[in-house]
Design an enzyme around this catalytic site. Structure first.
Site, PDB file in Angstrom:
ATOM      1  N   GLY A  84       0.811  -1.209   0.000  1.00 61.34           N
ATOM      2  CA  GLY A  84       0.000   0.000   0.000  1.00 61.34           C
ATOM      3  C   GLY A  84       0.847   1.262   0.000  1.00 61.34           C
ATOM      4  N   GLU A 136       2.770  -8.278  -2.057  1.00 59.45           N
ATOM      5  CA  GLU A 136       1.548  -8.934  -1.557  1.00 59.45           C
ATOM      6  C   GLU A 136       1.507 -10.435  -1.817  1.00 59.45           C
ATOM      7  OE1 GLU A 136       1.716  -6.063  -3.021  1.00 59.45           O
ATOM      8  OE2 GLU A 136       0.491  -4.608  -1.929  1.00 59.45           O
ATOM      9  N   GLU A 138       1.666   1.782  -3.485  1.00 61.88           N
ATOM     10  CA  GLU A 138       0.450   2.075  -4.251  1.00 61.88           C
ATOM     11  C   GLU A 138       0.041   3.543  -4.099  1.00 61.88           C
ATOM     12  OE1 GLU A 138      -1.428  -1.509  -2.564  1.00 61.88           O
ATOM     13  OE2 GLU A 138      -2.192  -1.878  -4.574  1.00 61.88           O
ATOM     14  N   VAL A 146      31.668 -35.025  16.904  1.00 65.37           N
ATOM     15  CA  VAL A 146      30.856 -36.158  16.450  1.00 65.37           C
ATOM     16  C   VAL A 146      29.711 -36.506  17.422  1.00 65.37           C
ATOM     17  CG1 VAL A 146      32.527 -37.270  14.957  1.00 65.37           C
ATOM     18  CG2 VAL A 146      32.656 -37.628  17.417  1.00 65.37           C
ATOM     19  N   ASP A 206      39.647 -27.804  16.257  1.00 62.60           N
ATOM     20  CA  ASP A 206      39.465 -29.215  15.905  1.00 62.60           C
ATOM     21  C   ASP A 206      40.675 -29.965  16.440  1.00 62.60           C
ATOM     22  OD1 ASP A 206      37.425 -30.429  13.458  1.00 62.60           O
ATOM     23  OD2 ASP A 206      39.016 -31.734  14.215  1.00 62.60           O
ATOM     24  N   SER A 216      22.148 -33.332  17.703  1.00 64.34           N
ATOM     25  CA  SER A 216      20.822 -33.373  17.076  1.00 64.34           C
ATOM     26  C   SER A 216      19.845 -34.227  17.858  1.00 64.34           C
ATOM     27  CB  SER A 216      20.877 -33.906  15.641  1.00 64.34           C
ATOM     28  OG  SER A 216      22.132 -34.290  15.252  1.00 64.34           O
ATOM     29  N   ASN A 275      21.337 -28.149   8.894  1.00 63.31           N
ATOM     30  CA  ASN A 275      22.303 -28.231   7.807  1.00 63.31           C
ATOM     31  C   ASN A 275      21.645 -27.891   6.468  1.00 63.31           C
ATOM     32  OD1 ASN A 275      24.573 -28.923   6.359  1.00 63.31           O
ATOM     33  ND2 ASN A 275      24.209 -31.129   6.463  1.00 63.31           N
ATOM     34  N   ASP A 309       5.726 -15.192  12.691  1.00 60.80           N
ATOM     35  CA  ASP A 309       7.132 -14.821  12.582  1.00 60.80           C
ATOM     36  C   ASP A 309       7.417 -13.598  13.463  1.00 60.80           C
ATOM     37  OD1 ASP A 309       9.731 -15.150  11.378  1.00 60.80           O
ATOM     38  OD2 ASP A 309       9.336 -13.259  10.360  1.00 60.80           O
ATOM     39  N   MET A 357      29.091 -29.044  10.364  1.00 62.36           N
ATOM     40  CA  MET A 357      28.333 -28.095  11.172  1.00 62.36           C
ATOM     41  C   MET A 357      29.232 -27.023  11.778  1.00 62.36           C
ATOM     42  SD  MET A 357      25.379 -29.074  10.600  1.00 62.36           S
ATOM     43  CE  MET A 357      24.350 -28.110  11.695  1.00 62.36           C
TER      44      MET A 357
HETATM   45  N1  LIG Z   1      25.373 -32.939   9.752  1.00 59.84           N
HETATM   46  C1  LIG Z   1      24.145 -32.580  10.068  1.00 59.84           C
HETATM   47  O1  LIG Z   1      23.243 -32.578   9.245  1.00 59.84           O
HETATM   48  C2  LIG Z   1      23.848 -32.130  11.465  1.00 59.84           C
HETATM   49  C3  LIG Z   1      22.723 -31.317  11.701  1.00 59.84           C
HETATM   50  C4  LIG Z   1      22.475 -30.848  12.994  1.00 59.84           C
HETATM   51  C5  LIG Z   1      23.329 -31.225  14.018  1.00 59.84           C
HETATM   52  N2  LIG Z   1      24.387 -32.034  13.764  1.00 59.84           N
HETATM   53  C6  LIG Z   1      25.257 -32.390  14.894  1.00 59.84           C
HETATM   54  O2  LIG Z   1      26.436 -31.607  14.829  1.00 59.84           O
HETATM   55  C7  LIG Z   1      27.530 -32.329  15.370  1.00 59.84           C
HETATM   56  C8  LIG Z   1      28.654 -32.388  14.359  1.00 59.84           C
HETATM   57  O3  LIG Z   1      28.195 -33.012  13.180  1.00 59.84           O
HETATM   58  P1  LIG Z   1      28.934 -32.868  11.785  1.00 59.84           P
HETATM   59  O4  LIG Z   1      28.000 -33.402  10.787  1.00 59.84           O
HETATM   60  O5  LIG Z   1      29.473 -31.513  11.638  1.00 59.84           O
HETATM   61  O6  LIG Z   1      30.152 -33.907  11.983  1.00 59.84           O
HETATM   62  P2  LIG Z   1      31.525 -33.986  11.218  1.00 59.84           P
HETATM   63  O7  LIG Z   1      31.942 -35.386  11.322  1.00 59.84           O
HETATM   64  O8  LIG Z   1      31.446 -33.346   9.880  1.00 59.84           O
HETATM   65  O9  LIG Z   1      32.497 -33.075  12.091  1.00 59.84           O
HETATM   66  C9  LIG Z   1      32.929 -33.391  13.353  1.00 59.84           C
HETATM   67  C10 LIG Z   1      34.274 -32.691  13.570  1.00 59.84           C
HETATM   68  O10 LIG Z   1      34.591 -32.763  14.927  1.00 59.84           O
HETATM   69  C11 LIG Z   1      35.986 -32.962  15.054  1.00 59.84           C
HETATM   70  N3  LIG Z   1      36.286 -33.490  16.368  1.00 59.84           N
HETATM   71  C12 LIG Z   1      36.112 -34.736  16.856  1.00 59.84           C
HETATM   72  N4  LIG Z   1      36.509 -34.774  18.158  1.00 59.84           N
HETATM   73  C13 LIG Z   1      36.894 -33.522  18.492  1.00 59.84           C
HETATM   74  C14 LIG Z   1      37.392 -32.928  19.667  1.00 59.84           C
HETATM   75  N5  LIG Z   1      37.607 -33.643  20.750  1.00 59.84           N
HETATM   76  N6  LIG Z   1      37.649 -31.598  19.660  1.00 59.84           N
HETATM   77  C15 LIG Z   1      37.478 -30.870  18.550  1.00 59.84           C
HETATM   78  N7  LIG Z   1      37.036 -31.395  17.399  1.00 59.84           N
HETATM   79  C16 LIG Z   1      36.742 -32.707  17.378  1.00 59.84           C
HETATM   80  C17 LIG Z   1      36.317 -33.904  13.896  1.00 59.84           C
HETATM   81  O11 LIG Z   1      37.687 -33.867  13.568  1.00 59.84           O
HETATM   82  C18 LIG Z   1      35.429 -33.322  12.781  1.00 59.84           C
HETATM   83  O12 LIG Z   1      36.120 -32.330  12.060  1.00 59.84           O
HETATM   84  C19 LIG Z   1      26.971 -33.688  15.758  1.00 59.84           C
HETATM   85  O13 LIG Z   1      26.618 -33.665  17.104  1.00 59.84           O
HETATM   86  C20 LIG Z   1      25.730 -33.812  14.885  1.00 59.84           C
HETATM   87  O14 LIG Z   1      24.755 -34.663  15.418  1.00 59.84           O
HETATM   88  C21 LIG Z   1      24.672 -32.471  12.521  1.00 59.84           C
END
Ligand SMILES: NC(=O)c1ccc[n+]([C@@H]2O[C@H](COP(=O)([O-])OP(=O)(O)OC[C@H]3O[C@@H](n4cnc5c(N)ncnc54)[C@H](O)[C@@H]3O)[C@@H](O)[C@H]2O)c1
Length: 718
Positions: free
Chosen positions: A117, A140, A120, A403, A345, A431, A455, A297, A326
């Site tokens: 609007g 809109e 407009e 992990v 890492d 997750s 992700n 939202d 992640m």
């Molecule tokens: N991939 C997805 O779709 C997704 C989505 C949401 C949440 N998550 C969660 O996120 C977390 C990571 O998942 P990702 O897919 O990124 O895994 P990934 O395997 O890609 O990465 C994990 C990383 O952690 C590192 N790592 C392992 N031990 C470590 C330590 N002691 N200190 C520091 N780094 C260390 C590894 O070297 C690796 O680079 C998990 O808990 C997963 O469940 C994943």
């Protein structure tokens, strides 16, 4: 002062110029609410009645011009039926027509957003001068509507049919250069010169140097297109717009229809056509859902801001543990939005990968002209890769993204807790693993919670913030503040296996597994669910998520909710997993994956999956599409209802937005609760009861039955 109200005022300047200034009291922006529309009409009375007015200048007293209609007023007006809708529209149509019909020239100074609007009313003026920071547009369609105050009538008469159809059907905001090129505005000047330039233009029109009357005539007359041109223009545009929007979003085609049916008519008749199309759109479930979604939202944004205010400090420095998919994504997003972040890492390879990913995303922005090379450099510097905990005593928030293994996470969390300061908040991006369980070895569980990103992190808007039993309010506030700063939509939920989003996603996957078990074709299920509105069907989604990740999470969910989610048969995902078909990540899952021309994975059907499934599933047979939809959606909907009843999530609005932002639930359905409301709980319960023999996931809760009996809805009368 000719008129002084609470939303706008009119005062006489020199040389017979009346300035109509929009400045809605008590609000940060101008919008067309009922008050503004009513005062606009009184202001026009005053201008028409005043002696000596030679020209009118429209301005704004805010940083924006006018952002559009007040969407909070739509619900009531729309539910009043066609007449109520027409009433809402007519009042401002009369205003804009009166503005256009004034016996003196009119100029608008567009200083900021002029949307819907707001734009407009600009089109109702004879001349438009735009500030170089302003934006115009008719968005809109994003609400399932079309412009209803003359946008589909005036814009094509000003910029031509093709450009108008494109702008309106896409609903995008237009920058000053694009607006000038399309002749939607007459001049673009720097903001500080805006009023001066607009006044100058008005002076020239008053002096007769510029012919405002002929411009007006064009806007009030039919569009000079011959029949063949018109046929070509509308036929191709409608086909294109229809294909782009899809059948679930009817309003872009309705907008083009309004232009088509009105182009041979004069303004007033064309406005009637527009109104018919507007009323049609306003009464669709799509508009109802999208308007609801807009309001939801805003509501979740308010809640998130509320949390942010409670935080003891601003987030200046962050850290992430794990530089994987992640962790790398989180580091990128944090740096991109301005918060420096340490990325730790245990493996240099991980760090290199994380940095490479961030550089790739930033380079893409530079290539598209959305970021300068300098800015890219500044962003990358904000990511500090490290193999040690040096400097961790100086960060406000640490996000753990190593992990998905509770033992590893326990060790890592305990270790990092000993390296950070007493008040640092530690958040896990797990997750599925319970936050209370992860908190067990910690000395300061009050500083610990979940921060669940999706992700790919830079694309997915949602962050689930999970409060554990011992999590402090301040820890939540800090993490929500951080999510806000990262440009994410934070929704605070309580702890349980899968939290909110995965807790309802896995019942949906269970619905899929049962359908395949009973002989449904997974490709057919994908097609039906995509047509229903999901961005990808369940088999494709599992391939994208990763079958191994999915199978692992399914186990966690089964342990958490054995009655409903315990496995009683070998699921399709287990079969794929055992055959090492992990999905997109290794090129084969339910589908095979090949690289397309752009190097992106493209799915292709393969007989191999069917062969693998064959010994474990019933003979393939056709399922009715409604049965597929019902068997997929009932478990998800009942589980979401349970989450609300158990207080895992606070409100239907938050639950609906979490699924839209987290897993792409079809926005035009407004969310699961909005979908249930539209259908009626009685109908839903009847549908669910048809599938009672499929198990606990298909049983509506007692509360749902009560709602069905009482005719209650989740959103009340909104
Ligand atoms: N991939 C997805 O779709 C997704 C989505 C949401 C949440 N998550 C969660 O996120 C977390 C990571 O998942 P990702 O897919 O990124 O895994 P990934 O395997 O890609 O990465 C994990 C990383 O952690 C590192 N790592 C392992 N031990 C470590 C330590 N002691 N200190 C520091 N780094 C260390 C590894 O070297 C690796 O680079 C998990 O808990 C997963 O469940 C994943």
């Amino acid at each position: 002062m000719l008129f002084s109200g609470k939303a706008l005022s009119v005062q006489m300047l020199d040389n017979g110029i009346a300035e109509l200034n929009f400045d809605l009291q008590g609000e940060s922006v101008n919008k067309f609410n009922r008050l503004t529309v009513s005062e606009f009409s009184h202001a026009l009375d005053a201008i028409e009645a005043a002696d000596g007015v030679k020209g009118v200048l429209l301005t704004s007293g805010k940083g924006v011009f006018i952002v559009g209609a007040d969407i909070t007023e739509f619900g009531g007006a729309f539910s009043a039926g066609a007449e109520g809708i027409a009433d809402l529209m007519n009042k401002n149509n009369e205003n804009i027509n009166r503005l256009e019909d004034l016996p003196v020239p009119t100029v608008v100074a567009i200083n900021g957003y002029a949307l819907g609007g707001g734009f407009e009313v600009c089109l109702g003026c004879d001349f438009r001068v735009m500030g170089d920071q302003a934006k115009v547009g008719l968005p809109e369609v994003k609400l399932g509507l079309i412009p209803g105050w003359g946008g589909t009538v005036r814009l094509p008469r000003v910029v031509g049919v093709d450009v108008a159809a494109e702008w309106i059907a896409a609903g995008k905001e237009q920058r000053p250069d694009a607006a000038l090129m399309a002749h939607a505005v007459d001049a673009v000047v720097t903001s500080d010169k805006l009023k001066e330039a607009a006044l100058k233009l008005l002076g020239r029109a008053i002096d007769g140097e510029l012919d405002y009357k002929s411009r007006r005539e064009i806007k009030k007359s039919p569009i000079p297109l011959n029949d063949t041109e018109a046929l070509m223009a509308f036929f191709t545009t409608k086909a294109f717009v229809g294909a782009q929007a899809g059948k679930n979003y009817p309003s872009p085609v309705a907008a083009v229809t309004s232009i088509e049916q009105g182009y041979k008519l004069g303004r007033d008749e064309a406005l009637k056509i527009e109104q018919q199309q507007f009323i049609f759109c306003a009464q669709t479930d799509t508009a109802k859902s999208l308007v609801g979604l807009f309001l939801n939202d805003q509501a979740i944004g308010k809640v998130a801001k509320g949390w942010e205010k409670k935080a003891d400090k601003k987030i200046e420095r962050a850290a992430v543990l794990g530089a994987g998919i992640m962790g790398g994504g989180i580091a990128y997003q944090s740096a991109y939005k301005g918060t420096p972040i340490k990325m730790k890492d245990i493996d240099q390879k991980g760090i290199d990968l994380g940095l490479k990913e961030a550089s790739k995303l930033l380079s893409r922005l530079v290539e598209r002209g959305r970021m300068t090379v300098e800015k890219m450099g500044e962003t990358l510097i904000r990511i500090e890769p490290t193999l040690s905990y040096d400097g961790f005593d100086n960060v406000d928030v640490v996000v753990e993204a190593v992990v998905e293994n509770p033992k590893v996470k326990h060790a890592v969390l305990k270790e990092v807790e000993s390296k950070v300061s007493e008040d640092t908040v530690i958040a896990s991006n797990t997750s599925t693993i319970s936050i209370d369980h992860l908190a067990e070895p910690l000395a300061r569980p009050e500083n610990f919670l979940g921060m669940h990103f999706f992700n790919p992190v830079h694309k997915m808007p949602l962050v689930e913030v999970i409060r554990g039993e011992k999590t402090s309010e301040n820890a939540i506030a800090r993490v929500v503040a951080y999510a806000n700063k990262m440009g994410k939509k934070a929704i605070v939920v309580r702890d349980c296996p899968g939290f909110l989003v995965n807790r309802v996603l896995f019942p949906y996957f269970a619905g899929f597994s049962m359908l395949v078990r009973d002989g449904a074709d997974f490709q057919e299920i994908d097609k039906v669910m995509e047509r229903w509105g999901w961005p990808m069907g369940p088999a494709y989604l599992m391939d994208v998520v990763g079958i191994d990740t999915g199978v692992h999470a399914e186990k966690v969910m089964a342990e958490g909710f054995p009655d409903r989610m315990g496995k009683t048969f070998k699921a399709a995902s287990d079969i794929m997993y055992e055959a090492e078909r992990y999905g997109q990540k290794n090129g084969k899952g339910f589908y095979n994956y090949e690289e397309d021309k752009k190097g992106k994975p493209k799915k292709v059907a393969t007989e191999e999956s069917y062969e693998l499934l064959k010994p474990h599933v019933a003979e393939r047979r056709e399922f009715d599409k409604d049965e597929i939809i019902e068997r997929m959606m009932v478990p998800m909907a009942t589980e979401l209802a349970r989450c609300l009843e158990e207080g895992i999530v606070d409100s239907p609005a938050e639950a609906d937005m979490a699924l839209i932002y987290g897993i792409g639930f079809p926005p035009f359905r407004g969310g699961i609760f909005a979908w249930l409301d539209n259908m009626g709980m009685k109908t839903f319960v009847e549908i669910a009861d048809k599938y009672a023999d499929l198990g606990e996931l298909y049983k509506p809760t007692e509360r749902m039955r009560e709602m069905a009996a009482n005719g209650e809805t989740y959103y009340g009368d909104k």
